[in-house]
Motif scaffolding. Structure first.
Motif: not given
Ligand code: ADP
Ligand code: ASP
Ligand code: MG
Length: 413
Positions: A220, A241-242, A197, A222-223
């Motif tokens: 980012k 993604i993370e 992100y 709210y995943r």
């Protein structure tokens, strides 16, 4: 059963044939047992066309009426899409921002989403319908229509995915994903499989318009895992993604350019406390954002101050600064709109020195003069003459070997 939010951009719905093709594709996903929420942009070129109409009538168009006008583009595509789904033998319902309701603040033309009511969407999904929602628009508490700013349909899609706790949010566009640089100006651009992100936020903020920066910020927060992919192929695209889910992090992951800024220099500013505030306060009071700022050191108690603003704010900024220059006794104000900001981005830079100097050397080898520089933990940006944009992007892309997956460089485990 999965709930999937998909967004199709302007070129993906640019004609009735394309809308029919999107409807067929979405039906396929529904037939696999998924609940489908489809966010659409206006047909490509439509929002520009509407903006031109407004400017023919009012030089600085009324912002409430502008939103009333611009929001019509998305109304057309969702209605046609719902018809295409019905024609193909299934059922769909189209919903505008206020019918959902997507509530925003009242900052017309750049409104921010405050809340989303998911009841109407869920009711229709449970009835077996494909729900198609107009991107880029919302409604104020008072009931006025708003828009979220150019490119805002991405943000609508991610916000809906967050509110609905969707299993995936897919952004369909005219390229196969997020590339190491704009594939439309560099043939060697390589599609990135996974990007964090934070890196995507930097790329988007520095000019990679493949995702609206606000959509990345929301994803980012709210995943929401984002999948950017092509409308015109079945290929896997790019996952945003993370960071800790990405096994390898690259030294430099992308090169961006931004041709939307202009440079302003105030010459012979008295070098004393309080002067910078005198220059920048009236600019920020006018709602003008300043990006890069440089102040030279001085031996003669006089200095030069250079900074960049959005090109759309350039004329207003120059007017304000000419007055400021007179007040503070500066010599003159100069501006240049023919600039581009070229940036390299990569989380790997955090632990490595020498990236900026390599960038400077590459630009020097091409005979490109750097007019301004700024750095952060994971990016280096240089302002150059606009005519060098493509040359600079390609040279940096080549020199950092971005067409090949470069060596992973993070050593901590
Ligand atoms: P949409 O209408 O689907 O929202 P956009 O035009 O907003 O599409 O975004 C897609 C475009 O973004 C691509 O056609 C490409 O020219 C541009 N772009 C700029 N930088 C990048 C990048 N790093 N990766 C992919 N596309 C990029
Ligand atoms: N139609 C709007 C625009 O062109 C929103 C979007 O496409 O994301 O900016
Ligand atoms: Mg877009």
């Amino acid at each position: 059963m999965a709930l999937i939010v998909q967004k199709f951009g302007g070129t993906s719905v640019g004609s009735t044939e394309k809308i029919k093709a999107v409807a067929r594709r979405v039906l396929g996903y529904q037939q696999q047992g998924n609940q489908m929420v489809i966010v659409l942009s206006a047909m490509s070129g439509e929002t520009d066309r509407l903006t031109d109409f407004a400017q023919d009538i009012q030089k600085i168009p009324n912002r409430r009426e502008m939103d009333m006008l611009l929001s019509t583009g998305e109304q057309v595509t969702i209605a046609l899409f719902a018809m295409a789904v019905k024609e193909a033998g299934s059922d769909a319902v189209s919903l505008l921002g206020d019918q959902v309701a997507i509530r925003t603040d009242d900052m017309h033309t750049k409104a921010r989403i405050k809340s989303i009511d998911t009841a109407e969407i869920k009711k229709n999904l449970d009835a077996g319908k494909i729900v198609t929602i107009a991107g880029f628009q919302g409604v104020t508490e008072k009931g006025d229509i708003t828009t979220l700013g150019r490119g805002g349909s991405d943000t609508t899609a991610v916000a809906l995915a967050a509110a609905l706790k969707a299993d995936a949010c897919e952004i369909f566009t005219d390229v196969e994903g997020v590339y190491t640089t704009d594939p439309n100006i560099c043939v060697k651009a390589r599609k990135i499989d996974c990007i964090s992100y934070d890196e995507m936020l930097e790329l988007a903020s520095l000019g990679a318009k493949v995702l609206d920066i606000r959509s990345v910020g929301l994803a980012k927060r709210y995943r929401v895992p984002l999948h950017v992919r092509s409308t015109f192929t079945e290929n896997e695209g790019t996952w945003v993604i993370e960071e800790d889910k990405i096994m390898e992090s690259m030294l430099v992951s992308g090169v961006t350019y931004n041709k939307n800024e202009a440079r302003i220099t105030i010459k012979h500013v008295p070098d004393q406390p309080g002067i910078a505030a005198k220059i920048f306060l009236p600019i920020s009071d006018a709602g003008i954002l300043v990006d890069m700022i440089i102040q030279n050191t001085s031996d003669s108690h006089l200095t030069d101050m250079t900074f960049t603003v959005m090109r759309s704010d350039y004329a207003r900024a120059m007017e304000i600064l000419k007055n400021v220059a007179r007040e503070i006794g500066a010599k003159s104000v100069h501006g240049d709109q023919d600039i581009a900001k070229i940036s390299i981005v990569g989380v790997g830079m955090r632990n490595h020195s020498g990236i900026a100097s390599t960038m400077f050397q590459i630009l020097a080898n091409e005979g490109i003069n750097m007019e301004m520089v700024s750095t952060s933990e994971i990016k280096v940006s240089c302002v150059v003459a606009e005519k060098y944009t493509e040359l600079a992007v390609r040279a940096l892309h080549d020199a950092f070997v971005l067409d090949k997956e470069n060596m992973p460089i993070e050593e901590e485990f």
